[in-house]
Design a protein around this motif. Structure first.
Motif, PDB file in Angstrom:
ATOM      1  N   GLY A  21       0.831  -1.362  -0.161  1.00 23.32           N
ATOM      2  CA  GLY A  21       0.069  -0.021   0.072  1.00 23.32           C
ATOM      3  C   GLY A  21       0.883   1.393   0.260  1.00 23.32           C
ATOM      4  N   PRO A  22       0.193   2.521   0.096  1.00 23.31           N
ATOM      5  CA  PRO A  22       0.958   3.767  -0.089  1.00 23.31           C
ATOM      6  C   PRO A  22       2.009   3.664   1.053  1.00 23.31           C
ATOM      7  CG  PRO A  22      -1.448   3.871   0.316  1.00 23.31           C
ATOM      8  CD  PRO A  22      -1.110   2.769   0.122  1.00 23.31           C
ATOM      9  N   LEU A  23       1.514   3.391   2.465  1.00 25.76           N
ATOM     10  CA  LEU A  23       2.475   3.538   3.522  1.00 25.76           C
ATOM     11  C   LEU A  23       3.660   2.791   3.317  1.00 25.76           C
ATOM     12  CD1 LEU A  23      -0.146   3.470   6.537  1.00 25.76           C
ATOM     13  CD2 LEU A  23       1.024   5.682   5.355  1.00 25.76           C
ATOM     14  N   CYS A  24       3.558   1.329   2.840  1.00 29.89           N
ATOM     15  CA  CYS A  24       4.768   0.753   2.597  1.00 29.89           C
ATOM     16  C   CYS A  24       5.466   1.273   1.414  1.00 29.89           C
ATOM     17  CB  CYS A  24       4.271  -0.767   2.389  1.00 29.89           C
ATOM     18  SG  CYS A  24       3.400  -1.552   3.665  1.00 29.89           S
ATOM     19  N   GLN A  25       4.842   1.827   0.500  1.00 31.04           N
ATOM     20  CA  GLN A  25       5.699   2.511  -0.753  1.00 31.04           C
ATOM     21  C   GLN A  25       6.459   3.585   0.035  1.00 31.04           C
ATOM     22  OE1 GLN A  25       2.834   3.223  -3.795  1.00 31.04           O
ATOM     23  NE2 GLN A  25       2.828   1.279  -4.381  1.00 31.04           N
ATOM     24  N   GLN A  26       5.903   4.421   0.688  1.00 30.01           N
ATOM     25  CA  GLN A  26       6.556   5.619   1.632  1.00 30.01           C
ATOM     26  C   GLN A  26       7.790   4.964   2.440  1.00 30.01           C
ATOM     27  OE1 GLN A  26       3.712   7.888   3.961  1.00 30.01           O
ATOM     28  NE2 GLN A  26       2.693   8.464   2.191  1.00 30.01           N
ATOM     29  N   LYS A  27       7.532   4.258   3.085  1.00 31.32           N
ATOM     30  CA  LYS A  27       8.391   3.435   3.972  1.00 31.32           C
ATOM     31  C   LYS A  27       9.627   3.021   3.043  1.00 31.32           C
ATOM     32  CE  LYS A  27       9.062   0.596   7.853  1.00 31.32           C
ATOM     33  NZ  LYS A  27       8.228  -0.312   8.967  1.00 31.32           N
ATOM     34  N   GLU A  28       9.320   2.412   2.112  1.00 33.07           N
ATOM     35  CA  GLU A  28      10.624   1.911   1.048  1.00 33.07           C
ATOM     36  C   GLU A  28      11.255   2.973   0.552  1.00 33.07           C
ATOM     37  OE1 GLU A  28       9.019  -0.885  -1.978  1.00 33.07           O
ATOM     38  OE2 GLU A  28       7.868  -2.095  -0.702  1.00 33.07           O
ATOM     39  N   GLN A  29      10.514   3.900   0.255  1.00 36.09           N
ATOM     40  CA  GLN A  29      11.166   5.113  -0.514  1.00 36.09           C
ATOM     41  C   GLN A  29      11.881   5.777   0.431  1.00 36.09           C
ATOM     42  OE1 GLN A  29       7.902   7.478  -1.955  1.00 36.09           O
ATOM     43  NE2 GLN A  29       7.789   6.405  -3.875  1.00 36.09           N
ATOM     44  N   ALA A  30      11.634   5.853   1.674  1.00 39.09           N
ATOM     45  CA  ALA A  30      12.551   6.633   2.708  1.00 39.09           C
ATOM     46  C   ALA A  30      13.612   5.690   3.163  1.00 39.09           C
ATOM     47  CB  ALA A  30      11.675   6.728   4.108  1.00 39.09           C
ATOM     48  N   ILE A  31      13.389   4.336   3.140  1.00 36.57           N
ATOM     49  CA  ILE A  31      14.997   3.616   3.310  1.00 36.57           C
ATOM     50  C   ILE A  31      15.622   3.693   2.184  1.00 36.57           C
ATOM     51  CG2 ILE A  31      15.601   1.094   3.409  1.00 36.57           C
ATOM     52  CD1 ILE A  31      12.974   0.648   4.954  1.00 36.57           C
ATOM     53  N   GLN A  32      15.270   3.795   0.745  1.00 33.74           N
ATOM     54  CA  GLN A  32      15.933   3.904  -0.308  1.00 33.74           C
ATOM     55  C   GLN A  32      16.701   5.334  -0.449  1.00 33.74           C
ATOM     56  OE1 GLN A  32      16.511   1.416  -2.768  1.00 33.74           O
ATOM     57  NE2 GLN A  32      18.203   2.755  -3.335  1.00 33.74           N
ATOM     58  N   LYS A  33      16.196   6.244   0.267  1.00 38.77           N
ATOM     59  CA  LYS A  33      16.759   7.698   0.397  1.00 38.77           C
ATOM     60  C   LYS A  33      17.923   7.351   1.439  1.00 38.77           C
ATOM     61  CE  LYS A  33      12.959  10.666  -1.000  1.00 38.77           C
ATOM     62  NZ  LYS A  33      12.182  11.554  -0.530  1.00 38.77           N
ATOM     63  N   GLU A  34      17.709   6.968   2.187  1.00 39.06           N
ATOM     64  CA  GLU A  34      18.975   6.594   3.591  1.00 39.06           C
ATOM     65  C   GLU A  34      20.044   5.849   2.630  1.00 39.06           C
ATOM     66  OE1 GLU A  34      17.665   5.562   7.345  1.00 39.06           O
ATOM     67  OE2 GLU A  34      15.570   6.211   7.029  1.00 39.06           O
ATOM     68  N   ILE A  35      19.765   4.829   2.009  1.00 39.69           N
ATOM     69  CA  ILE A  35      20.800   3.859   1.306  1.00 39.69           C
ATOM     70  C   ILE A  35      21.579   4.898   0.329  1.00 39.69           C
ATOM     71  CG2 ILE A  35      21.178   2.082  -0.554  1.00 39.69           C
ATOM     72  CD1 ILE A  35      18.613   0.604   0.922  1.00 39.69           C
ATOM     73  N   ASP A  36      20.722   5.680  -0.476  1.00 40.05           N
ATOM     74  CA  ASP A  36      21.464   6.542  -1.213  1.00 40.05           C
ATOM     75  C   ASP A  36      22.470   7.560  -0.529  1.00 40.05           C
ATOM     76  OD1 ASP A  36      20.127   5.376  -3.368  1.00 40.05           O
ATOM     77  OD2 ASP A  36      18.802   6.971  -3.362  1.00 40.05           O
ATOM     78  N   PHE A  37      21.834   7.946   0.452  1.00 35.80           N
ATOM     79  CA  PHE A  37      22.867   8.881   1.351  1.00 35.80           C
ATOM     80  C   PHE A  37      24.162   8.160   1.930  1.00 35.80           C
ATOM     81  CE2 PHE A  37      23.966  11.078   5.302  1.00 35.80           C
ATOM     82  CZ  PHE A  37      23.959  12.492   4.955  1.00 35.80           C
ATOM     83  N   ALA A  38      23.858   7.008   2.361  1.00 31.37           N
ATOM     84  CA  ALA A  38      24.766   6.158   2.804  1.00 31.37           C
ATOM     85  C   ALA A  38      25.696   5.808   1.770  1.00 31.37           C
ATOM     86  CB  ALA A  38      24.368   5.093   3.406  1.00 31.37           C
ATOM     87  N   ARG A  39      25.587   5.644   0.524  1.00 32.48           N
ATOM     88  CA  ARG A  39      26.390   5.319  -0.397  1.00 32.48           C
ATOM     89  C   ARG A  39      27.307   6.764  -0.892  1.00 32.48           C
ATOM     90  NH1 ARG A  39      22.288   1.670  -3.685  1.00 32.48           N
ATOM     91  NH2 ARG A  39      22.924  -0.232  -3.049  1.00 32.48           N
ATOM     92  N   GLN A  40      26.441   7.804  -0.836  1.00 34.67           N
ATOM     93  CA  GLN A  40      27.214   8.932  -0.939  1.00 34.67           C
ATOM     94  C   GLN A  40      28.449   9.277   0.170  1.00 34.67           C
ATOM     95  OE1 GLN A  40      24.321  12.039  -0.781  1.00 34.67           O
ATOM     96  NE2 GLN A  40      23.567  11.782  -2.908  1.00 34.67           N
ATOM     97  N   HIS A  41      28.272   8.661   1.317  1.00 34.68           N
ATOM     98  CA  HIS A  41      29.261   8.984   2.291  1.00 34.68           C
ATOM     99  C   HIS A  41      30.015   7.570   2.571  1.00 34.68           C
ATOM    100  CE1 HIS A  41      26.285  12.132   2.869  1.00 34.68           C
ATOM    101  NE2 HIS A  41      27.493  12.851   3.596  1.00 34.68           N
ATOM    102  N   ASN A  42      29.995   6.688   1.470  1.00 35.50           N
ATOM    103  CA  ASN A  42      30.704   5.335   1.645  1.00 35.50           C
ATOM    104  C   ASN A  42      30.458   4.563   3.028  1.00 35.50           C
ATOM    105  OD1 ASN A  42      31.491   5.679  -1.025  1.00 35.50           O
ATOM    106  ND2 ASN A  42      33.135   7.244  -0.403  1.00 35.50           N
ATOM    107  N   ASN A  43      29.316   4.562   3.541  1.00 36.20           N
ATOM    108  CA  ASN A  43      29.268   3.918   4.892  1.00 36.20           C
ATOM    109  C   ASN A  43      28.522   2.444   4.526  1.00 36.20           C
ATOM    110  OD1 ASN A  43      28.322   3.053   7.331  1.00 36.20           O
ATOM    111  ND2 ASN A  43      27.837   5.003   7.907  1.00 36.20           N
ATOM    112  N   GLN A  44      29.555   1.436   4.063  1.00 40.97           N
ATOM    113  CA  GLN A  44      28.924   0.226   3.602  1.00 40.97           C
ATOM    114  C   GLN A  44      28.048  -0.618   4.858  1.00 40.97           C
ATOM    115  OE1 GLN A  44      29.179  -0.739   0.634  1.00 40.97           O
ATOM    116  NE2 GLN A  44      28.120  -2.552   1.488  1.00 40.97           N
ATOM    117  N   ARG A  45      28.589  -0.490   6.176  1.00 42.59           N
ATOM    118  CA  ARG A  45      27.805  -0.959   7.191  1.00 42.59           C
ATOM    119  C   ARG A  45      26.412  -0.431   7.141  1.00 42.59           C
ATOM    120  NH1 ARG A  45      30.729  -1.351  12.759  1.00 42.59           N
ATOM    121  NH2 ARG A  45      29.716  -3.174  12.929  1.00 42.59           N
ATOM    122  N   GLN A  46      26.149   0.735   7.106  1.00 39.55           N
ATOM    123  CA  GLN A  46      24.917   1.371   6.953  1.00 39.55           C
ATOM    124  C   GLN A  46      24.155   0.768   5.943  1.00 39.55           C
ATOM    125  OE1 GLN A  46      24.617   5.676   7.109  1.00 39.55           O
ATOM    126  NE2 GLN A  46      22.655   5.460   8.188  1.00 39.55           N
TER     127      GLN A  46
END
Length: 123
Positions: A21-46
């Protein structure tokens, strides 16, 4: 053969997206944004932890569960606010000094702020 396999995978992916549903999609998008941010900062553990969270979210997320967890979080924060109000009232009733009362007031204000933040969050 490859065509059938590709078709099956595509249908499976479409089915899983349709169930989310839309809440799950929002949650997935938020996690994906955090993944992108962690990639920008080379934080492999995160990145590893977030990818695990994303996989679990995609597999197990339902809007009903998200709403239920959000309501439980709100109730926990409401309980904390109530406890802080009682502590402040008790300190006032006991005639505590102004420093202790100010400390209790600050804790209450922090708890109320946290409650408002949780209530404003979509999940």
């Amino acid at each position: 053969m490859k065509y059938r396999l590709t078709l099956a995978i595509s249908l499976l992916a479409a089915t899983s997206l349709a169930q989310a549903g839309p809440l799950c999609q929002q949650k997935e998008q938020a996690i994906q944004k955090e993944i992108d941010f962690a990639r920008q900062h080379n934080n492999q553990r995160q990145i590893n932890g977030l990818e695990r969270a994303l996989t679990e979210t995609r597999a197990n997320c339902s809007d009903e569960n998200v709403r239920k967890a959000h309501q439980e979080k709100i109730q926990q924060h409401q309980k904390k606010v109530t406890e802080r109000e009682q502590e402040l009232q008790q300190e006032r009733n006991e005639g505590g000094d102004s420093k202790k009362i100010a400390k209790r007031e600050k804790k209450l204000a922090d708890a109320q702020r946290e409650l408002k933040e949780v209530q404003a969050a979509p999940y």
